[in-house]
Design a protein around this motif. Structure first.
Motif, PDB file in Angstrom:
ATOM      1  N   ARG A  83      -0.712 135.774   8.788  1.00  0.00           N
ATOM      2  CA  ARG A  83      -0.155 134.542   8.229  1.00  0.00           C
ATOM      3  C   ARG A  83      -1.261 133.659   7.654  1.00  0.00           C
ATOM      4  O   ARG A  83      -2.420 133.736   8.074  1.00  0.00           O
ATOM      5  CB  ARG A  83       0.570 133.784   9.353  1.00  0.00           C
ATOM      6  CG  ARG A  83       1.531 132.702   8.901  1.00  0.00           C
ATOM      7  CD  ARG A  83       1.597 131.589   9.935  1.00  0.00           C
ATOM      8  NE  ARG A  83       0.403 130.753   9.902  1.00  0.00           N
ATOM      9  CZ  ARG A  83       0.056 129.911  10.865  1.00  0.00           C
ATOM     10  NH1 ARG A  83       0.792 129.802  11.953  1.00  0.00           N
ATOM     11  NH2 ARG A  83      -1.050 129.178  10.755  1.00  0.00           N
ATOM     12  N   TYR A 111       2.447 139.632   4.566  1.00  0.00           N
ATOM     13  CA  TYR A 111       2.826 140.850   5.267  1.00  0.00           C
ATOM     14  C   TYR A 111       3.358 141.881   4.274  1.00  0.00           C
ATOM     15  O   TYR A 111       3.333 143.074   4.527  1.00  0.00           O
ATOM     16  CB  TYR A 111       3.858 140.535   6.349  1.00  0.00           C
ATOM     17  CG  TYR A 111       3.232 139.857   7.543  1.00  0.00           C
ATOM     18  CD1 TYR A 111       2.930 140.560   8.698  1.00  0.00           C
ATOM     19  CD2 TYR A 111       2.890 138.514   7.497  1.00  0.00           C
ATOM     20  CE1 TYR A 111       2.322 139.944   9.779  1.00  0.00           C
ATOM     21  CE2 TYR A 111       2.286 137.886   8.567  1.00  0.00           C
ATOM     22  CZ  TYR A 111       2.004 138.599   9.710  1.00  0.00           C
ATOM     23  OH  TYR A 111       1.392 137.980  10.769  1.00  0.00           O
ATOM     24  N   HIS A 114       2.973 146.599   3.236  1.00  0.00           N
ATOM     25  CA  HIS A 114       3.963 147.583   2.792  1.00  0.00           C
ATOM     26  C   HIS A 114       3.604 148.135   1.415  1.00  0.00           C
ATOM     27  O   HIS A 114       3.789 149.328   1.152  1.00  0.00           O
ATOM     28  CB  HIS A 114       5.351 146.944   2.763  1.00  0.00           C
ATOM     29  CG  HIS A 114       5.819 146.476   4.108  1.00  0.00           C
ATOM     30  ND1 HIS A 114       6.133 147.342   5.129  1.00  0.00           N
ATOM     31  CD2 HIS A 114       6.001 145.224   4.602  1.00  0.00           C
ATOM     32  CE1 HIS A 114       6.503 146.653   6.200  1.00  0.00           C
ATOM     33  NE2 HIS A 114       6.422 145.370   5.909  1.00  0.00           N
ATOM     34  N   HIS A 134      -4.645 143.426  12.008  1.00  0.00           N
ATOM     35  CA  HIS A 134      -3.829 142.209  11.996  1.00  0.00           C
ATOM     36  C   HIS A 134      -4.572 141.056  12.653  1.00  0.00           C
ATOM     37  O   HIS A 134      -5.203 141.228  13.699  1.00  0.00           O
ATOM     38  CB  HIS A 134      -2.511 142.461  12.736  1.00  0.00           C
ATOM     39  CG  HIS A 134      -1.641 141.256  12.849  1.00  0.00           C
ATOM     40  ND1 HIS A 134      -1.226 140.723  14.051  1.00  0.00           N
ATOM     41  CD2 HIS A 134      -1.114 140.450  11.888  1.00  0.00           C
ATOM     42  CE1 HIS A 134      -0.482 139.664  13.831  1.00  0.00           C
ATOM     43  NE2 HIS A 134      -0.400 139.469  12.535  1.00  0.00           N
ATOM     44  N   ASP A 187      -3.851 137.309  14.184  1.00  0.00           N
ATOM     45  CA  ASP A 187      -2.811 136.397  14.653  1.00  0.00           C
ATOM     46  C   ASP A 187      -3.454 135.043  14.936  1.00  0.00           C
ATOM     47  O   ASP A 187      -4.647 134.836  14.675  1.00  0.00           O
ATOM     48  CB  ASP A 187      -2.178 136.985  15.919  1.00  0.00           C
ATOM     49  CG  ASP A 187      -0.808 136.405  16.237  1.00  0.00           C
ATOM     50  OD1 ASP A 187      -0.371 135.468  15.542  1.00  0.00           O
ATOM     51  OD2 ASP A 187      -0.178 136.884  17.199  1.00  0.00           O
ATOM     52  N   GLU A 211       4.467 135.731  -0.111  1.00  0.00           N
ATOM     53  CA  GLU A 211       5.344 136.881   0.091  1.00  0.00           C
ATOM     54  C   GLU A 211       6.261 137.094  -1.118  1.00  0.00           C
ATOM     55  O   GLU A 211       7.119 137.973  -1.096  1.00  0.00           O
ATOM     56  CB  GLU A 211       6.213 136.671   1.341  1.00  0.00           C
ATOM     57  CG  GLU A 211       5.441 136.617   2.646  1.00  0.00           C
ATOM     58  CD  GLU A 211       5.000 137.983   3.119  1.00  0.00           C
ATOM     59  OE1 GLU A 211       5.382 138.986   2.482  1.00  0.00           O
ATOM     60  OE2 GLU A 211       4.255 138.043   4.110  1.00  0.00           O
ATOM     61  N   SER A 237      14.421 138.336  11.858  1.00  0.00           N
ATOM     62  CA  SER A 237      13.510 139.478  11.835  1.00  0.00           C
ATOM     63  C   SER A 237      12.472 139.325  10.726  1.00  0.00           C
ATOM     64  O   SER A 237      11.277 139.588  10.934  1.00  0.00           O
ATOM     65  CB  SER A 237      14.303 140.773  11.639  1.00  0.00           C
ATOM     66  OG  SER A 237      13.442 141.887  11.541  1.00  0.00           O
ATOM     67  N   LYS A 238      12.905 138.878   9.552  1.00  0.00           N
ATOM     68  CA  LYS A 238      11.973 138.678   8.439  1.00  0.00           C
ATOM     69  C   LYS A 238      10.968 137.576   8.761  1.00  0.00           C
ATOM     70  O   LYS A 238       9.777 137.700   8.463  1.00  0.00           O
ATOM     71  CB  LYS A 238      12.747 138.333   7.166  1.00  0.00           C
ATOM     72  CG  LYS A 238      13.510 139.509   6.570  1.00  0.00           C
ATOM     73  CD  LYS A 238      14.360 139.081   5.386  1.00  0.00           C
ATOM     74  CE  LYS A 238      15.167 140.263   4.846  1.00  0.00           C
ATOM     75  NZ  LYS A 238      16.096 139.837   3.757  1.00  0.00           N
ATOM     76  N   LYS A 252       8.350 138.973  11.025  1.00  0.00           N
ATOM     77  CA  LYS A 252       7.405 139.834  10.308  1.00  0.00           C
ATOM     78  C   LYS A 252       6.412 139.015   9.493  1.00  0.00           C
ATOM     79  O   LYS A 252       5.270 139.431   9.290  1.00  0.00           O
ATOM     80  CB  LYS A 252       8.169 140.797   9.393  1.00  0.00           C
ATOM     81  CG  LYS A 252       8.932 141.880  10.131  1.00  0.00           C
ATOM     82  CD  LYS A 252       9.704 142.767   9.174  1.00  0.00           C
ATOM     83  CE  LYS A 252      10.491 143.838   9.932  1.00  0.00           C
ATOM     84  NZ  LYS A 252      11.300 144.675   9.014  1.00  0.00           N
ATOM     85  N   ARG A 288       8.173 134.527  16.550  1.00  0.00           N
ATOM     86  CA  ARG A 288       7.800 135.593  17.466  1.00  0.00           C
ATOM     87  C   ARG A 288       9.047 136.032  18.218  1.00  0.00           C
ATOM     88  O   ARG A 288       9.849 135.192  18.634  1.00  0.00           O
ATOM     89  CB  ARG A 288       6.751 135.092  18.460  1.00  0.00           C
ATOM     90  CG  ARG A 288       6.351 136.123  19.510  1.00  0.00           C
ATOM     91  CD  ARG A 288       5.511 135.482  20.592  1.00  0.00           C
ATOM     92  NE  ARG A 288       5.159 136.454  21.620  1.00  0.00           N
ATOM     93  CZ  ARG A 288       4.806 136.150  22.861  1.00  0.00           C
ATOM     94  NH1 ARG A 288       4.763 134.882  23.230  1.00  0.00           N
ATOM     95  NH2 ARG A 288       4.505 137.082  23.733  1.00  0.00           N
TER      96      ARG A 288
END
Length: 388
Positions: free
Chosen positions: A24, A110, A114, A131, A133, A190, A233-234, A237, A242
């Motif tokens: 992030r 994020y 992908h 990653h 955090d 994003e 959920s998005k 991600k 969390r």
């Protein structure tokens, strides 16, 4: 601004192959890259992807990419920051230089993970993902010593603005404006829009709506539970939320950053941006519960869970075993509170403990943890990861 040493620094210092760093916005990726990586070239891709900053100069992005290639061919270490802004048309060129040198690409998105690891990507198989955090609670506590301030300072962008809960409360209105801008920036990176639905979902979670069914009902979405679950959920991600496992089938959704969670709670509950009010009460106990729970999971080993039915703050599990259960409080436990808490905890796990951020609790359980014990545990963990 105080720089908090963190465990990721040791990992960054050992990077010897092509690596994709992601996380992030404003969690400290650039600070780690500049302080912990001995790079020969640092390139920052500008907004729009047409220009870049190399040293103190603005250059065309193509020139910057070719300079990266020169250093890689010599076996050097090159960093490309804000990699998600680099137009994909340059990816084939980057791939042609692999595996020469060490290329570290850092992205505040994020989605970049992908795209890089997509089966059609020319970069597939060239990068290892890392990653980043928010800062581990124990890393902050081992250096700051204040168990409450350490909760807030886990999110690096907060450090220069807040010296305690009182200041966060006083500056809640201006911090709320920063928070919305930060979240909007996360969405922009994003390539998404921070719609009113997403914003309301974030505020609902900050206010305490932790179940997807409750969020679905409050939002009144046409898709109902499925739509709410997809949104949550998005957001998880993207690093905004969390998802904490429970002892049941539900997941407990919470704002990932404790400080951001408190600021957004103030916005949701008191409408501070519009009314200019000062919040009178913030759920710091909730943030302490999950933050301390993370550290306890790291210390004892196991998965951190929440028990909504019994309302037990922290349950640690290993496989199907419930190894520890903890009650976490900001203030002190009375003897009666300690006895009642231990009796409740023993119904859930093999061992039980009481945690107070103000003084060591009465010794009724298997473990009583006060500020000094928390600090000692943090020092032990931080030392293990090379922070101290």
């Amino acid at each position: 601004m105080r720089i908090i040493r963190r465990r990721e620094c040791a990992e960054f210092a050992k990077i010897q192959s092509w690596t994709l760093v992601y996380g992030r916005r404003k969690v400290g990726k650039t600070t780690l890259l500049k302080n912990c990586v001995k790079s020969d070239l640092y390139v920052l891709i500008g907004y729009g992807g047409s220009t870049a900053v190399v040293g103190e100069d603005f250059v065309a992005v193509e020139s910057a990419v070719r300079e990266v290639g020169l250093f890689l061919k010599r076996g050097g270490v090159a960093v490309i920051d804000e990699f998600q802004r680099l137009p994909p048309k340059y990816w084939d060129l980057l791939a042609s230089w692999a595996p020469s040198g060490v290329l570290i690409a850092a992205g505040s998105s994020y989605g970049i993970v992908h795209r890089v690891f997509d089966k059609s990507s020319p970069l597939l198989g060239l990068f290892a993902p890392v990653h980043v955090d928010i800062i581990a609670y124990e890393d902050v506590l081992a250096q700051v010593r204040d168990p409450v301030l350490s909760i807030l300072w886990r999110d690096p962008w907060v450090i220069p603005h807040v010296s305690g809960v009182g200041e966060l409360t006083e500056r809640a209105r201006e911090l709320a404006l920063v928070a919305r801008g930060l979240i909007g920036e996360v969405f922009a990176e994003e390539e998404r829009e921070l719609t009113e639905t997403y914003w309301r979902a974030i505020l609902l979670v900050a206010e305490g709506y932790w179940k997807s069914t409750d969020v679905a009902g409050a939002l009144g979405l046409k898709g109902g539970l499925a739509s709410a679950s997809s949104i949550l959920s998005k957001l998880a991600k993207m690093g905004i939320l969390r998802a904490i496992p429970t002892l049941g089938r539900e997941r407990y959704y919470a704002v990932r950053s404790p400080a951001l969670s408190l600021i957004l709670y103030a916005e949701a509950k008191y409408h501070i941006s519009d009314l200019g009010t000062t919040p009178t009460d913030l759920p710091l106990g909730r943030e302490a519960q999950f933050t301390v729970g993370e550290m306890l999971a790291n210390y004892f080993g196991g998965t951190q869970r929440y028990s909504p039915r019994e309302d037990i703050d922290v349950v640690l599990t290993r496989g199907r075993r419930r190894t520890w259960a903890f009650e976490v409080k900001l203030g002190p436990f009375t003897r009666e509170e300690a006895r009642e808490a231990v009796a409740k905890l023993r119904k859930v796990a093999e061992k039980v403990g009481l945690v107070s951020l103000s003084e060591t609790p009465p010794d009724y359980g298997d473990l009583s943890i006060g500020p000094r014990e928390l600090y000692n545990m943090a020092v032990e963990l931080a030392g293990k990861y090379g922070v101290l």
